[in-house]
Design a protein around this motif. Structure first.
Motif, PDB file in Angstrom:
ATOM      1  N   ASP A   4      79.088  40.032 124.891  1.00 36.94           N
ATOM      2  CA  ASP A   4      80.358  40.726 125.122  1.00 36.94           C
ATOM      3  C   ASP A   4      81.243  40.710 123.883  1.00 36.94           C
ATOM      4  O   ASP A   4      82.116  41.552 123.726  1.00 36.94           O
ATOM      5  CB  ASP A   4      81.116  40.071 126.285  1.00 36.94           C
TER       6      ASP A   4
ATOM      7  N   ASP B  95      84.083  31.037 133.197  1.00 38.36           N
ATOM      8  CA  ASP B  95      84.139  32.496 133.037  1.00 38.36           C
ATOM      9  C   ASP B  95      83.123  33.000 132.028  1.00 38.36           C
ATOM     10  O   ASP B  95      82.839  34.198 131.971  1.00 38.36           O
ATOM     11  CB  ASP B  95      85.545  32.925 132.598  1.00 38.36           C
TER      12      ASP B  95
ATOM     13  N   ARG C 239      72.968  35.703 130.451  1.00 34.72           N
ATOM     14  CA  ARG C 239      73.325  36.729 131.425  1.00 34.72           C
ATOM     15  C   ARG C 239      72.559  36.539 132.732  1.00 34.72           C
ATOM     16  O   ARG C 239      73.123  36.644 133.821  1.00 34.72           O
ATOM     17  CB  ARG C 239      73.032  38.124 130.849  1.00 34.72           C
TER      18      ARG C 239
ATOM     19  N   GLN D 170      81.471  36.272 130.523  1.00 33.47           N
ATOM     20  CA  GLN D 170      81.804  36.639 129.148  1.00 33.47           C
ATOM     21  C   GLN D 170      80.901  35.837 128.214  1.00 33.47           C
ATOM     22  O   GLN D 170      80.963  34.604 128.197  1.00 33.47           O
ATOM     23  CB  GLN D 170      83.269  36.334 128.850  1.00 33.47           C
TER      24      GLN D 170
ATOM     25  N   ARG E 201      76.397  39.042 135.766  1.00 34.25           N
ATOM     26  CA  ARG E 201      76.840  40.198 134.982  1.00 34.25           C
ATOM     27  C   ARG E 201      78.298  40.134 134.569  1.00 34.25           C
ATOM     28  O   ARG E 201      78.717  40.795 133.621  1.00 34.25           O
ATOM     29  CB  ARG E 201      76.584  41.489 135.770  1.00 34.25           C
ATOM     30  N   ASP E 202      79.121  39.361 135.293  1.00 34.11           N
ATOM     31  CA  ASP E 202      80.549  39.309 134.979  1.00 34.11           C
ATOM     32  C   ASP E 202      80.907  38.247 133.944  1.00 34.11           C
ATOM     33  O   ASP E 202      82.059  38.165 133.513  1.00 34.11           O
ATOM     34  CB  ASP E 202      81.357  39.059 136.252  1.00 34.11           C
TER      35      ASP E 202
END
Length: 207
Positions: free
Chosen positions: A125, A81, A96, A104, A101-102
């Motif tokens: 983030d 994740d 990134r 963490q 983009r998702d």
């Protein structure tokens, strides 16, 4: 995720084989945990991926974010994740681009709001400050001050993680200072009454 103002972020011990998956299951069953960081040292990526697989499955079942420490390439390989980067482990922009983009992405910033601002501007983030208290988990080269969390939480929107020697006895200080997450390792895995009791005790403070 929970509705708590501050949430629990678990960091693995260096040894995650043997009965550790059972202990992780106990911990995550005991109460809300926002994230689990997979932190192993001195093993090749193939072995690390093998060790990560059952832990990742447990985290997914409990809706806990699975974050890889240091290695963007391992995070990519196992579909984690996210990734947590030390100051020498790469740029959040690179992470990134590779992870999407998702993902963490967190960055260790020691006691420096300047480093934290740079990380935030690069797309992190969350930022992590520490160590706040003496810890046996790793050698402490940077001592963080409670005021760093207070000022960061007052003037920025980017979440911060407090890390380093946090126990149920001292967690209140960083929670009251405005930390969004408290990162705990030995405070859970070495707790006298076991990891489940530790998670319940920390969540009682966070509530």
């Amino acid at each position: 995720m929970t509705d708590y103002k501050c949430q629990l972020y678990l960091i693995s011990p260096l040894e995650v084989g043997g009965d550790f998956p059972v202990r992780l299951e106990e911990a995550l069953t005991a109460g809300p945990v926002a994230a689990f960081q997979f932190r192993v040292k001195g093993i090749d990526q193939h072995k690390a991926a093998e060790l990560a697989a059952p832990l990742q499955e447990i985290c997914a079942r409990h809706d806990v974010a699975f974050i890889v420490n240091d290695s963007i390439s391992l995070a990519k390989r196992i579909g984690a994740d996210g990734v947590h980067l030390g100051q020498e482990d790469g740029d959040p922009r690179e992470a990134r681009a590779i992870l999407g983009r998702d993902a963490q992405i967190g960055v260790t910033c020691h006691n420096s709001r300047h480093l934290a601002m740079e990380a935030a501007e690069a797309g992190a983030d969350y930022v992590a400050f520490g160590a706040f208290f003496p810890t046996s988990t790793k050698e402490v080269k940077h001592q963080a001050e409670i005021e760093t969390v207070e000022l960061w939480s007052q003037f920025t929107e980017v979440p911060c993680v407090a890390i380093g020697g946090i126990t149920t006895q001292n967690a209140g200080e960083v929670i009251d200072a405005g930390a969004d997450f408290i990162a705990v390792s030995s405070g859970v895995w070495n707790h006298a009454d076991g990891p489940a009791a530790a998670v319940k005790a920390f969540n009682a403070l966070l509530a």
